[in-house]
Design an enzyme around this catalytic site. Sequence first.
Site, PDB file in Angstrom:
ATOM      1  N   GLU A  68      -3.622   7.941  -5.933  1.00  0.00           N
ATOM      2  CA  GLU A  68      -3.750   7.230  -7.209  1.00  0.00           C
ATOM      3  C   GLU A  68      -4.945   7.762  -7.989  1.00  0.00           C
ATOM      4  O   GLU A  68      -6.002   8.013  -7.395  1.00  0.00           O
ATOM      5  CB  GLU A  68      -3.924   5.725  -6.957  1.00  0.00           C
ATOM      6  CG  GLU A  68      -2.708   5.088  -6.331  1.00  0.00           C
ATOM      7  CD  GLU A  68      -2.848   3.584  -6.124  1.00  0.00           C
ATOM      8  OE1 GLU A  68      -3.929   3.025  -6.441  1.00  0.00           O
ATOM      9  OE2 GLU A  68      -1.883   2.962  -5.647  1.00  0.00           O
ATOM     10  N   HIS A 120      -0.868   0.193 -10.455  1.00  0.00           N
ATOM     11  CA  HIS A 120      -1.630  -0.604  -9.493  1.00  0.00           C
ATOM     12  C   HIS A 120      -2.374  -1.754 -10.181  1.00  0.00           C
ATOM     13  O   HIS A 120      -3.577  -1.956  -9.985  1.00  0.00           O
ATOM     14  CB  HIS A 120      -2.623   0.269  -8.716  1.00  0.00           C
ATOM     15  CG  HIS A 120      -3.041  -0.354  -7.407  1.00  0.00           C
ATOM     16  ND1 HIS A 120      -3.495   0.375  -6.340  1.00  0.00           N
ATOM     17  CD2 HIS A 120      -3.071  -1.656  -6.986  1.00  0.00           C
ATOM     18  CE1 HIS A 120      -3.789  -0.434  -5.330  1.00  0.00           C
ATOM     19  NE2 HIS A 120      -3.537  -1.672  -5.694  1.00  0.00           N
ATOM     20  N   ARG A 169       0.845  -1.175   0.000  1.00  0.00           N
ATOM     21  CA  ARG A 169       0.000   0.000   0.000  1.00  0.00           C
ATOM     22  C   ARG A 169       0.891   1.239   0.000  1.00  0.00           C
ATOM     23  O   ARG A 169       1.926   1.269   0.661  1.00  0.00           O
ATOM     24  CB  ARG A 169      -0.937   0.011   1.218  1.00  0.00           C
ATOM     25  CG  ARG A 169      -2.158  -0.893   1.064  1.00  0.00           C
ATOM     26  CD  ARG A 169      -3.082  -0.384  -0.028  1.00  0.00           C
ATOM     27  NE  ARG A 169      -4.322  -1.135  -0.183  1.00  0.00           N
ATOM     28  CZ  ARG A 169      -4.516  -2.063  -1.083  1.00  0.00           C
ATOM     29  NH1 ARG A 169      -3.540  -2.415  -1.908  1.00  0.00           N
ATOM     30  NH2 ARG A 169      -5.705  -2.649  -1.194  1.00  0.00           N
TER      31      ARG A 169
END
Length: 326
Positions: free
Chosen positions: A262, A281, A233
């Site tokens: 993000e 991601h 994370r």
Amino acid sequence: MGDGRPLVAMVDAVDRPPPDLEAAEQLATVVRVRGVDELAPHLDRVDVIFAWNFDRPCLRNVIPRAPRLRWIQSISAGVEDLAFPELRAHGVVLTNAAGIYDPGLAESVLGFLLAFSARILEDARLSAGDWPTEKTTLVRGTTALIAGAGSIGTETGRLLRSVGLRVRGVARTARPPDDVFESIVGPDDLQAELAMADHVVNVLPITPATHKMFGAREFAAMKPTAVFVNIGRGATVDEPALIHALRGGVIAGAALDVFEEEPLHTDNPLWRMPNVLVSPHRAGDHEGWEGDVVTLFVDNLRRFVAGEPLRNVVDVELGYAPGARS
């Protein structure tokens, strides 16, 4: 909906619809809504919520208004946006998708390490006429430290060992070595482990204990030749400290699949650093993951109907499912 079967609300997403739910529909009545706000007509009857989309923090306001709700299934392994204290108070179990993304994440980590050792990252940026002569390096015989020795870390370590790396781990609590990790220490020994590692792989979930766990002190403890990989994370890393370490040669490079913000902002210097590989991601999003998540959900739904223990139950205080060792 009065047939005695549980009512499942699939919180869907227009841009990411799930596979067919026929198997679930044999066990329960399924209604599909396009967002948490559309749950309102069903709140007095809903037993289960399958949180497929990502306005999931809004579910916090739903829990006190859904008297029959007993279980929420997450589409993801990370549940920092779902682990509400209200769950326990209202008798709601949260389960995650731990294990589904492990193979893709493990293969991505290996790919990231090879991108540096085989100079693939550099080669991708060559211009016509460039013909550098620097040698590649081998990953075999090097040491990888994996921060987070749960299911993702274990699968990653297993793959890295298969190609000749030595694998060490850091977990919430120390435990004996096993067939993947030659050593598993607790957080107090992180600094000493960082000094021995050629590659540092962060797979940590975000919890109060892991917030900004990798900062200036940790990067300074690493070898100047070390590569840092983050598939955990973004908030587990102090990003300004990482940028400073990369610019100053404190560490050699980084492969980053997750970020605190993000998508990564276009002005972020990480985009333009030659020793950084930015991934959007998707390291764990292998083809077919959607079907794998639905299969997990259907198995848990069968267990729910039968009154059996569910898989991947999250400890809300810890912020992850401790059944997948950490």
